[in-house]
Write a protein that holds these residues in place. Structure first.
Motif, PDB file in Angstrom:
ATOM      1  N   ALA A  64       0.823  -1.210   0.000  1.00  0.00           N
ATOM      2  CA  ALA A  64       0.000   0.000   0.000  1.00  0.00           C
ATOM      3  C   ALA A  64       0.856   1.259   0.000  1.00  0.00           C
ATOM      4  O   ALA A  64       1.964   1.271   0.531  1.00  0.00           O
ATOM      5  CB  ALA A  64      -0.925   0.003   1.196  1.00  0.00           C
ATOM      6  N   ASP A  65       0.310   2.276  -0.567  1.00  0.00           N
ATOM      7  CA  ASP A  65       0.950   3.581  -0.571  1.00  0.00           C
ATOM      8  C   ASP A  65       0.846   4.192   0.834  1.00  0.00           C
ATOM      9  O   ASP A  65      -0.061   3.846   1.596  1.00  0.00           O
ATOM     10  CB  ASP A  65       0.228   4.465  -1.586  1.00  0.00           C
ATOM     11  CG  ASP A  65       1.021   5.697  -1.924  1.00  0.00           C
ATOM     12  OD1 ASP A  65       1.899   5.591  -2.782  1.00  0.00           O
ATOM     13  OD2 ASP A  65       0.756   6.756  -1.309  1.00  0.00           O
ATOM     14  N   ASP A  66       1.765   5.088   1.159  1.00  0.00           N
ATOM     15  CA  ASP A  66       1.794   5.683   2.503  1.00  0.00           C
ATOM     16  C   ASP A  66       0.490   6.368   2.904  1.00  0.00           C
ATOM     17  O   ASP A  66       0.097   6.347   4.051  1.00  0.00           O
ATOM     18  CB  ASP A  66       2.927   6.714   2.586  1.00  0.00           C
ATOM     19  CG  ASP A  66       4.251   6.044   2.892  1.00  0.00           C
ATOM     20  OD1 ASP A  66       4.217   4.835   3.202  1.00  0.00           O
ATOM     21  OD2 ASP A  66       5.282   6.716   2.839  1.00  0.00           O
ATOM     22  N   GLY A  67      -0.164   6.985   1.947  1.00  0.00           N
ATOM     23  CA  GLY A  67      -1.335   7.799   2.292  1.00  0.00           C
ATOM     24  C   GLY A  67      -2.645   7.031   2.371  1.00  0.00           C
ATOM     25  O   GLY A  67      -3.663   7.576   2.779  1.00  0.00           O
ATOM     26  N   ILE A  68      -2.651   5.762   1.991  1.00  0.00           N
ATOM     27  CA  ILE A  68      -3.886   4.965   1.992  1.00  0.00           C
ATOM     28  C   ILE A  68      -4.343   4.755   3.434  1.00  0.00           C
ATOM     29  O   ILE A  68      -3.545   4.401   4.291  1.00  0.00           O
ATOM     30  CB  ILE A  68      -3.629   3.592   1.333  1.00  0.00           C
ATOM     31  CG1 ILE A  68      -3.086   3.745  -0.080  1.00  0.00           C
ATOM     32  CG2 ILE A  68      -4.887   2.735   1.331  1.00  0.00           C
ATOM     33  CD1 ILE A  68      -3.990   4.443  -1.040  1.00  0.00           C
ATOM     34  N   ILE A  69      -5.601   4.963   3.694  1.00  0.00           N
ATOM     35  CA  ILE A  69      -6.056   4.817   5.077  1.00  0.00           C
ATOM     36  C   ILE A  69      -6.313   3.338   5.400  1.00  0.00           C
ATOM     37  O   ILE A  69      -6.614   2.530   4.551  1.00  0.00           O
ATOM     38  CB  ILE A  69      -7.279   5.709   5.433  1.00  0.00           C
ATOM     39  CG1 ILE A  69      -8.497   5.333   4.622  1.00  0.00           C
ATOM     40  CG2 ILE A  69      -6.951   7.178   5.284  1.00  0.00           C
ATOM     41  CD1 ILE A  69      -9.760   5.959   5.154  1.00  0.00           C
ATOM     42  N   TYR A  70      -6.166   3.064   6.685  1.00  0.00           N
ATOM     43  CA  TYR A  70      -6.238   1.707   7.254  1.00  0.00           C
ATOM     44  C   TYR A  70      -7.519   0.969   6.861  1.00  0.00           C
ATOM     45  O   TYR A  70      -7.496  -0.222   6.553  1.00  0.00           O
ATOM     46  CB  TYR A  70      -6.140   1.896   8.765  1.00  0.00           C
ATOM     47  CG  TYR A  70      -6.133   0.665   9.611  1.00  0.00           C
ATOM     48  CD1 TYR A  70      -5.269  -0.391   9.338  1.00  0.00           C
ATOM     49  CD2 TYR A  70      -6.966   0.571  10.721  1.00  0.00           C
ATOM     50  CE1 TYR A  70      -5.245  -1.505  10.140  1.00  0.00           C
ATOM     51  CE2 TYR A  70      -6.948  -0.544  11.533  1.00  0.00           C
ATOM     52  CZ  TYR A  70      -6.095  -1.580  11.232  1.00  0.00           C
ATOM     53  OH  TYR A  70      -6.092  -2.671  12.038  1.00  0.00           O
TER      54      TYR A  70
END
Lengths: 154, 166
Positions: free
Chosen positions: A123-129
């Motif tokens: 996942a990309d850093d900004g993707i939310i949990y």
């Protein structure tokens, strides 16, 4: 005739259910059950990290038929990578991730390679949990049970 | 004659009113419905982990029940280990390296506690289990750092806690 009717009505009036013991029982039972009731149930998703006494590497060695399946979650959408080549791009629809489409495509992949049980989610850093958990749910529904999380480089 | 009859009627009604009891049937109906609903809701295993109200867990179809272990909770602003504040989420987002020192120290302390207990009581063993409760709006960047730090502190068996979808 009238007399008879009246008597009948009178007789009915005196017959009554003796309900107070039932009510007492209910009054005790209901607060008790209300206190013990669990309205929100939680569960856990297991993740195993590679450590000294890890078994996953040996398990992976036992299953050579499995291919490297990577689901990459980027801000633009999903990228599904099988082996070395890009299998499918699922772009966002109206600015939201299309999880149902992801599920359909993963099912197709699973039908094509029935032995495949592992998938790596990147996942990309900004993707939310929340989105990651949803993607993991889709994978699990399709029978891809061994889910690993990976971080994209950089 | 008819006048007398009417009087008698009034008296009779007044006497009858004394025998009136509460009509509880409808109340009992309500209670029965409530009782059935609550018995349906009751579960044999109680919830072992608690989470604060301002922590919104994501909803998932996963079905494994949680165990009592070290819990790391990440709310929208704070990071806690077993309810103790360790770090702010903003600091974790801003830091460059994957390892978070404060979380690492906290986890080592927890590990030391468990190891000390296991010296006294052989039933307690350090298994490296930890539960991560993270708010659903937390970016993956933070989760990644949490998992990495757990791994470095030899907490290898990590579970992500979620709300169960019915």
């Amino acid at each position: 005739m009238r007399e008879l009717f009246r008597n009948k009505r009178k007789g009915k009036k005196t017959m009554e259910l003796f309900t107070s013991p039932v009510l007492n029982l209910f009054i005790i039972l209901i607060p008790f059950l209300l206190i013990t009731a669990v309205f929100v149930q939680t569960s856990v998703i297991d993740l195993s990290l590679p450590s000294g006494k890890n078994k996953t590497t040996s398990e992976e060695m036992k299953a050579p038929k499995e291919k490297l399946l990577i689901l990459s979650i980027a801000p633009q959408g999903f990228y599904l990578i099988l082996g070395e080549k890009l299998l499918k791009i699922i772009p966002k629809e109206e600015d939201t991730f299309s999880f149902t489409k992801l599920g359909e495509i993963l099912q197709k992949v699973k039908d094509e390679f029935p032995e495949q049980t592992s998938i790596i989610i990147e996942a990309d850093d900004g993707i939310i949990y929340d989105h990651i958990i949803h993607a993991m749910d889709q994978c699990r529904n399709c029978g891809l049970i061994n889910i690993s999380l990976s971080a994209s480089k950089g | 004659m008819s006048d007398n009859y009417a009087k008698g009627g009034i008296f009779k009604r007044a006497r009858r009113r004394k025998h009136l009891t509460l009509r509880l049937t409808s109340l009992i109906d309500v209670f029965i419905i409530l009782l059935v609903f609550l018995i349906k809701n009751i579960s044999a295993r109680p919830e072992v982990t608690l989470f604060s109200k301002n922590l919104q867990l994501p909803i998932s179809t996963a079905g494994k029940t949680p165990k009592i272990t070290t819990t790391i909770s990440a709310t929208e602003h704070l990071l806690l280990i077993n309810g103790k504040i360790v770090e702010s989420i903003q600091d974790i987002i801003e830091q460059k390296e994957l390892l978070n020192e404060n979380l690492y120290d906290g986890l080592l302390e927890e590990k030391k506690k468990t190891l000390f207990l296991s010296e006294q009581n052989p039933d307690i063993i350090f298994s490296g289990e930890a539960i991560i409760q993270a708010d659903k709006n937390i970016p993956y960047k933070v989760i990644k750092k949490l998992i990495y730090t757990c791994g470095q502190a030899e907490f290898g068996e990590i579970s992500l806690q979620v709300l169960r979808k019915e």
